[in-house]
Design a protein around this motif. Structure first.
Motif, PDB file in Angstrom:
ATOM      1  N   GLY A 325       0.795  -1.265   0.074  1.00 10.03           N
ATOM      2  CA  GLY A 325       0.006  -0.049   0.040  1.00 10.03           C
ATOM      3  C   GLY A 325       1.040   1.175   0.157  1.00 10.03           C
ATOM      4  N   LYS A 326       1.943   1.107   0.895  1.00 13.63           N
ATOM      5  CA  LYS A 326       3.030   2.499   1.075  1.00 13.63           C
ATOM      6  C   LYS A 326       4.358   1.873   1.068  1.00 13.63           C
ATOM      7  CE  LYS A 326       3.661   6.573   3.689  1.00 13.63           C
ATOM      8  NZ  LYS A 326       3.765   7.271   2.535  1.00 13.63           N
ATOM      9  N   LEU A 327       5.225   2.529   0.260  1.00 14.54           N
ATOM     10  CA  LEU A 327       6.498   2.183   0.319  1.00 14.54           C
ATOM     11  C   LEU A 327       7.253   3.108   1.005  1.00 14.54           C
ATOM     12  CD1 LEU A 327       8.855   0.259  -0.850  1.00 14.54           C
ATOM     13  CD2 LEU A 327       8.737   1.534  -2.906  1.00 14.54           C
ATOM     14  N   ASP A 328       7.990   2.852   2.182  1.00 20.19           N
ATOM     15  CA  ASP A 328       8.468   4.033   2.971  1.00 20.19           C
ATOM     16  C   ASP A 328      10.209   3.185   3.017  1.00 20.19           C
ATOM     17  OD1 ASP A 328       8.335   6.107   4.447  1.00 20.19           O
ATOM     18  OD2 ASP A 328       7.635   5.096   6.218  1.00 20.19           O
ATOM     19  N   VAL A 329      10.619   2.898   1.999  1.00 25.86           N
ATOM     20  CA  VAL A 329      12.019   2.641   1.955  1.00 25.86           C
ATOM     21  C   VAL A 329      12.405   2.637   0.478  1.00 25.86           C
ATOM     22  CG1 VAL A 329      11.826   0.118   1.954  1.00 25.86           C
ATOM     23  CG2 VAL A 329      13.994   1.062   2.743  1.00 25.86           C
ATOM     24  N   ALA A 330      13.760   2.784   0.246  1.00 22.36           N
ATOM     25  CA  ALA A 330      14.110   3.005  -0.966  1.00 22.36           C
ATOM     26  C   ALA A 330      13.837   1.619  -1.975  1.00 22.36           C
ATOM     27  CB  ALA A 330      15.533   3.286  -1.295  1.00 22.36           C
ATOM     28  N   ALA A 331      13.323   1.737  -3.060  1.00 26.99           N
ATOM     29  CA  ALA A 331      13.126   0.366  -3.596  1.00 26.99           C
ATOM     30  C   ALA A 331      14.375  -0.262  -4.280  1.00 26.99           C
ATOM     31  CB  ALA A 331      12.357   0.747  -5.102  1.00 26.99           C
ATOM     32  N   ASP A 332      15.333   0.743  -4.620  1.00 24.48           N
ATOM     33  CA  ASP A 332      16.685   0.187  -4.831  1.00 24.48           C
ATOM     34  C   ASP A 332      17.319  -0.670  -3.698  1.00 24.48           C
ATOM     35  OD1 ASP A 332      16.453   1.310  -7.356  1.00 24.48           O
ATOM     36  OD2 ASP A 332      17.776   2.988  -6.681  1.00 24.48           O
ATOM     37  N   GLU A 333      17.143  -0.377  -2.475  1.00 27.76           N
ATOM     38  CA  GLU A 333      17.702  -0.871  -1.422  1.00 27.76           C
ATOM     39  C   GLU A 333      16.849  -2.513  -1.380  1.00 27.76           C
ATOM     40  OE1 GLU A 333      18.338  -0.551   3.504  1.00 27.76           O
ATOM     41  OE2 GLU A 333      17.213   1.010   2.284  1.00 27.76           O
ATOM     42  N   LEU A 334      15.744  -2.693  -1.519  1.00 27.82           N
ATOM     43  CA  LEU A 334      15.034  -3.914  -1.582  1.00 27.82           C
ATOM     44  C   LEU A 334      15.281  -4.606  -2.721  1.00 27.82           C
ATOM     45  CD1 LEU A 334      11.348  -2.564  -0.650  1.00 27.82           C
ATOM     46  CD2 LEU A 334      12.922  -3.798   0.853  1.00 27.82           C
ATOM     47  N   LYS A 335      15.542  -3.904  -3.828  1.00 28.95           N
ATOM     48  CA  LYS A 335      16.142  -4.775  -5.060  1.00 28.95           C
ATOM     49  C   LYS A 335      17.463  -5.281  -4.687  1.00 28.95           C
ATOM     50  CE  LYS A 335      13.099  -2.587  -8.312  1.00 28.95           C
ATOM     51  NZ  LYS A 335      13.012  -1.470  -9.543  1.00 28.95           N
ATOM     52  N   LYS A 336      18.134  -4.696  -4.134  1.00 28.15           N
ATOM     53  CA  LYS A 336      19.582  -5.087  -3.885  1.00 28.15           C
ATOM     54  C   LYS A 336      19.498  -6.347  -2.763  1.00 28.15           C
ATOM     55  CE  LYS A 336      22.242  -0.661  -4.084  1.00 28.15           C
ATOM     56  NZ  LYS A 336      22.797   0.463  -3.099  1.00 28.15           N
ATOM     57  N   LYS A 337      18.508  -6.567  -2.107  1.00 26.40           N
ATOM     58  CA  LYS A 337      18.380  -7.603  -0.941  1.00 26.40           C
ATOM     59  C   LYS A 337      17.623  -8.810  -1.684  1.00 26.40           C
ATOM     60  CE  LYS A 337      19.637  -5.301   2.570  1.00 26.40           C
ATOM     61  NZ  LYS A 337      20.611  -5.648   3.347  1.00 26.40           N
ATOM     62  N   GLY A 338      17.227  -8.570  -3.119  1.00 28.06           N
ATOM     63  CA  GLY A 338      16.728  -9.750  -3.714  1.00 28.06           C
ATOM     64  C   GLY A 338      15.274  -9.600  -4.602  1.00 28.06           C
ATOM     65  N   LEU A 339      14.816  -8.456  -4.294  1.00 33.33           N
ATOM     66  CA  LEU A 339      13.435  -8.385  -4.869  1.00 33.33           C
ATOM     67  C   LEU A 339      13.561  -7.795  -6.375  1.00 33.33           C
ATOM     68  CD1 LEU A 339      10.866  -6.299  -2.354  1.00 33.33           C
ATOM     69  CD2 LEU A 339      10.853  -8.786  -3.273  1.00 33.33           C
ATOM     70  N   LYS A 340      12.705  -8.482  -7.165  1.00 29.81           N
ATOM     71  CA  LYS A 340      12.773  -8.147  -8.601  1.00 29.81           C
ATOM     72  C   LYS A 340      12.074  -6.990  -8.782  1.00 29.81           C
ATOM     73  CE  LYS A 340      11.302  -9.511 -13.362  1.00 29.81           C
ATOM     74  NZ  LYS A 340      12.569  -9.296 -14.003  1.00 29.81           N
ATOM     75  N   GLU A 341      11.123  -6.667  -8.097  1.00 29.90           N
ATOM     76  CA  GLU A 341      10.188  -5.415  -8.359  1.00 29.90           C
ATOM     77  C   GLU A 341       9.293  -4.994  -7.177  1.00 29.90           C
ATOM     78  OE1 GLU A 341       9.750  -2.286 -10.044  1.00 29.90           O
ATOM     79  OE2 GLU A 341      10.212  -3.751 -11.640  1.00 29.90           O
ATOM     80  N   VAL A 342       9.200  -3.822  -6.800  1.00 27.51           N
ATOM     81  CA  VAL A 342       8.171  -3.301  -5.819  1.00 27.51           C
ATOM     82  C   VAL A 342       7.046  -2.543  -6.489  1.00 27.51           C
ATOM     83  CG1 VAL A 342       7.992  -2.346  -3.500  1.00 27.51           C
ATOM     84  CG2 VAL A 342      10.430  -3.112  -4.342  1.00 27.51           C
TER      85      VAL A 342
END
Length: 377
Positions: A325-342
């Motif tokens: 619903g709400k993204l409150d952290v940098a998407a790039d940081e999550l992608k570095k941890k292994g997410l393909k997309e947010v």
């Protein structure tokens, strides 16, 4: 296309089951032949028993107990008579959702109500206690559960202390019954956070604010948790304070490990085994895993459900998409941890309440648009 769905609820908007339905509708609208698998997940917090009940037929046992502030309530746990295993959800008797915003007072709250449930299960014959942590209104280091099962916490003068956050700093001695009822009982804490007991990443500094604590109280609670750990080390000769995950549920995970030698298992690992997902992933070439929750923030990276799903994706080399619903952290940081997309569903042209009220439709629309964009031009 084969897709595995493992979302959490969007708190205050959509249940986990509702999120699964919305994701499924969006995917099938874009890919009508898609094959969809689902896991009704929980990070061990509120919703844990609902998730367990999806996979095992269990007896529901209602108990007269108390809420975090000591008021009488009824709460239930699940019991498997075949293997003498009880499933207890901390949030049912010690949860933040049991209190109004005005009642939040982490200095006064306790997990003793959950301890009463566990005591009932053991008296019923339970030999295995599996406790879903999360959603707590407490910061008592698990002393409430411990007291309910036979431990006593004393100040320097030998006076017994109530197991509350405000009393952690006063604990000087610890005693227990000679033959406690939990002797021979195994405990497992289902826990999806990696925080230690105290310090800037610990139970008080990371979680106590949302339970009603101000800055001074957070500092006091952290000092109290340090004192509890120090006293435990002196009195019992064990030190689990820096073990990842002991900060869960206001230090309840620490208490379970310290006083009952509980094993830690992540919520996603526990439910994966329950749902037979490892076997599915070995036998079925899944193209995507889709997870999600209402808000993705810094806590997500400390081991909440999404972090567990990210780890599974990396283990099986399957791309993971997170919807929120709400993204409150940098998407790039999550992608570095292994997410393909947010994918953030919030409609920024409307007030926040609009997105909360229409979350299911927005989830469906967002995932539909994503898969439409993946199609070749």
């Amino acid at each position: 296309m084969k897709v595995l769905l493992i979302p959490d609820k969007f708190k205050g908007s959509v249940t986990a089951d509702g999120v699964v339905k919305a994701l499924s509708q969006g995917i099938l609208k874009s890919e009508p032949k898609a094959e969809i698998f689902k896991v009704m997940a929980s990070d061990g917090g509120d919703g844990f028993l609902d998730a367990v009940q999806n996979y095992i037929s269990l007896e529901r046992v209602e108990v007269e107990t108390i809420d975090p502030l000591g008021r009488p309530i009824k709460a239930y746990y699940l019991y498997n008579t075949i293997n003498s295993t009880a499933y207890v959800e901390l949030a049912k008797a010690s949860g933040i959702e049991l209190l109004s915003t005005a009642e939040l007072n982490v200095m006064e709250t306790s997990t003793i109500g959950t301890g009463i449930q566990i005591e009932d299960a053991i008296m019923r014959g339970a030999k295995n206690i599996i406790i879903g942590l999360g959603g707590s209104a407490t910061n008592d280091g698990g002393t409430g559960i411990a007291q309910a099962l036979g431990y006593r916490f004393l100040d320097a003068k030998g006076n017994e202390l109530a197991p509350k956050g405000k009393n952690l700093s006063l604990i000087s001695k610890i005693s227990k019954k000679e033959n406690p009822i939990w002797k021979g009982v195994s405990f497992t804490a289902v826990n999806d956070v990696t925080n230690p007991l105290f310090g800037k990443e610990g139970a008080a500094y990371v979680y106590a604010k949302q339970k009603g604590a101000d800055g001074i109280q957070i500092e006091t609670l952290d000092k109290g948790l340090r004192n509890l750990a120090r006293t435990v080390k002196n009195e019992m000769g064990v030190d689990h304070a820096e073990l990842p995950g002991t900060g869960a549920a206001g230090g309840t995970a620490y208490g379970l490990k310290t006083f009952f030698n509980a094993e830690f298992i992540s919520g996603i690992e526990f439910l994966f085994k329950l749902a037979g997902i490892p076997q599915l992933l070995k036998e079925t070439p899944v193209d995507y895993i889709i997870t999600g929750e209402g808000k993705i923030d810094e806590q997500t990276l400390h081991g909440k459900l999404i972090k567990g799903v990210m780890d599974i994706g990396l283990q099986y080399q399957i791309p993971v998409i997170a919807v929120c619903g709400k993204l409150d952290v940098a998407a790039d940081e999550l992608k570095k941890k292994g997410l393909k997309e947010v994918l953030e569903i919030m409609d920024t042209s409307q007030p926040m309440q609009y997105s909360m009220d229409n979350a299911a439709k927005l989830i469906e629309k967002t995932i539909y648009n994503y898969f439409e964009q993946q199609k070749p031009a």
